[in-house]
Design a protein around this motif. Structure first.
Motif, PDB file in Angstrom:
ATOM      1  N   ASN A   6      59.943  21.207 -24.840  1.00  0.00           N
ATOM      2  CA  ASN A   6      59.580  19.809 -24.629  1.00  0.00           C
ATOM      3  C   ASN A   6      58.079  19.590 -24.691  1.00  0.00           C
ATOM      4  OD1 ASN A   6      59.413  21.305 -22.184  1.00  0.00           O
ATOM      5  ND2 ASN A   6      59.365  19.422 -20.999  1.00  0.00           N
ATOM      6  N   GLU A   7      57.297  20.666 -24.628  1.00  0.00           N
ATOM      7  CA  GLU A   7      55.841  20.545 -24.714  1.00  0.00           C
ATOM      8  C   GLU A   7      55.335  20.694 -26.141  1.00  0.00           C
ATOM      9  OE1 GLU A   7      53.486  22.531 -21.698  1.00  0.00           O
ATOM     10  OE2 GLU A   7      55.306  22.948 -20.546  1.00  0.00           O
ATOM     11  N   ALA A  65      53.273  29.140 -28.896  1.00  0.00           N
ATOM     12  CA  ALA A  65      53.097  29.563 -27.506  1.00  0.00           C
ATOM     13  C   ALA A  65      54.081  28.830 -26.595  1.00  0.00           C
ATOM     14  CB  ALA A  65      51.655  29.306 -27.062  1.00  0.00           C
ATOM     15  N   HIS A  66      54.187  27.517 -26.743  1.00  0.00           N
ATOM     16  CA  HIS A  66      55.130  26.748 -25.932  1.00  0.00           C
ATOM     17  C   HIS A  66      56.566  27.231 -26.154  1.00  0.00           C
ATOM     18  CE1 HIS A  66      52.099  24.125 -24.443  1.00  0.00           C
ATOM     19  NE2 HIS A  66      51.913  23.452 -25.563  1.00  0.00           N
ATOM     20  N   LEU A  67      56.905  27.518 -27.399  1.00  0.00           N
ATOM     21  CA  LEU A  67      58.248  27.966 -27.729  1.00  0.00           C
ATOM     22  C   LEU A  67      58.600  29.251 -26.987  1.00  0.00           C
ATOM     23  CD1 LEU A  67      60.749  27.508 -29.632  1.00  0.00           C
ATOM     24  CD2 LEU A  67      59.590  29.003 -31.268  1.00  0.00           C
ATOM     25  N   LEU A  68      57.611  30.126 -26.796  1.00  0.00           N
ATOM     26  CA  LEU A  68      57.829  31.434 -26.180  1.00  0.00           C
ATOM     27  C   LEU A  68      57.435  31.467 -24.711  1.00  0.00           C
ATOM     28  CD1 LEU A  68      56.499  33.612 -29.145  1.00  0.00           C
ATOM     29  CD2 LEU A  68      58.880  33.147 -28.559  1.00  0.00           C
ATOM     30  N   ASP A  69      57.209  30.287 -24.124  1.00  0.00           N
ATOM     31  CA  ASP A  69      56.836  30.178 -22.710  1.00  0.00           C
ATOM     32  C   ASP A  69      55.510  30.883 -22.414  1.00  0.00           C
ATOM     33  OD1 ASP A  69      57.246  29.170 -20.142  1.00  0.00           O
ATOM     34  OD2 ASP A  69      58.214  30.998 -19.445  1.00  0.00           O
TER      35      ASP A  69
END
Length: 372
Positions: free
Chosen positions: A4-5, A123-127
């Motif tokens: 969501n980010e 980065a967002h996808l992989l937390d």
């Protein structure tokens, strides 16, 4: 995972909108309009005739990795084992491998602001937490050790030549960054996709200063093969097996036909012509845009100009939309690349021929003269 980010890749939204106008002038996407070497085309035809449609091993073709290793030996004077090289579906696959090898969920990835937008979205996808450090013309659009010291980083990623500014990291600074990260146990990821597209002096590879870095490159820019979706990542020897497991599960192998075509991509005579053409385009567009906008620095590499539009607008997204809708000139708004004053910038790509760009300049000059 923080999907969501993730933000849209605005340049691709612009590409879609620009397709609505038959007479669009394209300064938006970083995609060379020039074909690859004729030898690449011939190799692709041969591989089709020979039914090269199966998977390769997850590392990629041995012969292609040998050519890449030889490229690093002759260009940078560094020795790489071919097992350290992984062929990937575009550099996007390479980023995912690099992040998977070096960063766990909740880890912090240091990035410059501005920088390529997909870094933060991966980065967002992989937390993973992207941490942005501002750069500008006062520091020649380079991160320095002083920028890193206040932060707790697990990895640092740089690009040189850089997107969107076209700057090249100076040898001494690149060496200092690599050495600092090694000392502080910070993984160093170097995006070197625009190597080769340098106009006054060559870019240095991070591999010249350490064997522990991860280096990413590919065939989409200098080698003029964007649609073939073929990149590579070079990993430290101790991470080879881990990288192989990630590649096996993530994409099995890079596109096979693309790999066979890329066997002929290192055509130095042809690539010399490519570089000369892009240098001529840079010189033309830089000269022309300098009469319309403030340009912080003449790009040293890649194929972008980072133009300050603040005398016309402080909203790069709205301004880019205005230019596209009113005069069918497609540009990329600076906010695609970060938040460090990027609302005052547009990125212009010189990936079309000079005559095409000249038409865009004429439209811009006429429109902006009336807009004032």
């Amino acid at each position: 995972m923080r999907c969501n980010e993730m933000s849209s890749f605005i340049v691709m939204d612009i590409v879609k909108e620009a397709e609505k106008f038959e007479d669009s002038i394209h300064f938006e996407i970083g995609q060379p309009d020039l074909p690859p070497s004729p030898k690449v085309k011939k190799a692709l035809h041969v591989s089709i005739d020979e039914n090269r449609f199966s998977y390769t091993q997850s590392h990629g073709l041995i012969a292609l990795r040998e050519k890449i290793a030889n490229h690093y030996a002759t260009t940078y004077g560094v020795s790489i084992d071919i097992d350290q090289i992984f062929l990937t579906p575009g550099t996007s696959g390479a980023f995912l491998i690099a992040y998977a090898l070096t960063l766990k969920g909740g880890a912090t990835l240091g990035l410059s602001d501005p920088s390529y937008p997909c870094y933060k979205n991966f980065a967002h996808l992989l937390d993973i937490k992207p941490l942005f450090m501002s750069i500008g013309k006062e520091d020649e659009f380079e991160l320095h050790v002083k920028d890193l010291k206040p932060h707790q980083l697990d990895a640092l990623q740089i690009s040189s030549p850089a997107n969107p500014t076209g700057n090249i990291y100076k040898k001494e600074n690149l060496k200092a960054l690599v050495e600092y990260c090694e000392k502080e146990n910070i993984a160093f990821i170097s995006d070197e996709l625009y190597h080769g597209l340098t106009y006054e002096e060559n870019a240095h590879s991070a591999l010249e200063f350490s064997k522990n870095v991860l280096v990413i490159n590919g065939f989409s820019k200098y080698y003029c093969m964007p649609g073939q979706r073929l990149g590579w990542v070079i990993v430290p020897k101790e991470k080879v097996r881990h990288a192989e497991i990630v590649a096996q599960n993530l994409f099995i192998s890079a596109p096979t036909l693309s790999q066979y075509g890329a066997l002929e991509a290192f055509d130095e005579a042809y690539l010399t012509e490519i570089k000369a053409e892009f240098k001529a385009r840079r010189d033309f567009l830089y000269t022309e845009l300098s009469t319309l906008f403030e340009i912080d620095a003449k790009p040293e590499g890649a194929f972008y100009i980072w133009a300050n539009i603040s005398k016309y607008s402080n909203d790069s997204f709205a301004f880019a939309k205005e230019l596209l809708e009113n005069i069918h000139v497609a540009t990329t708004p600076g906010i695609d690349f970060g938040s460090n004053g990027t609302n005052r910038y547009l990125r212009f790509a010189y990936t079309r021929n000079i005559e095409h760009m000249r038409k865009g300049i004429e439209r811009l000059r006429d429109y902006l003269s009336k807009r004032r």
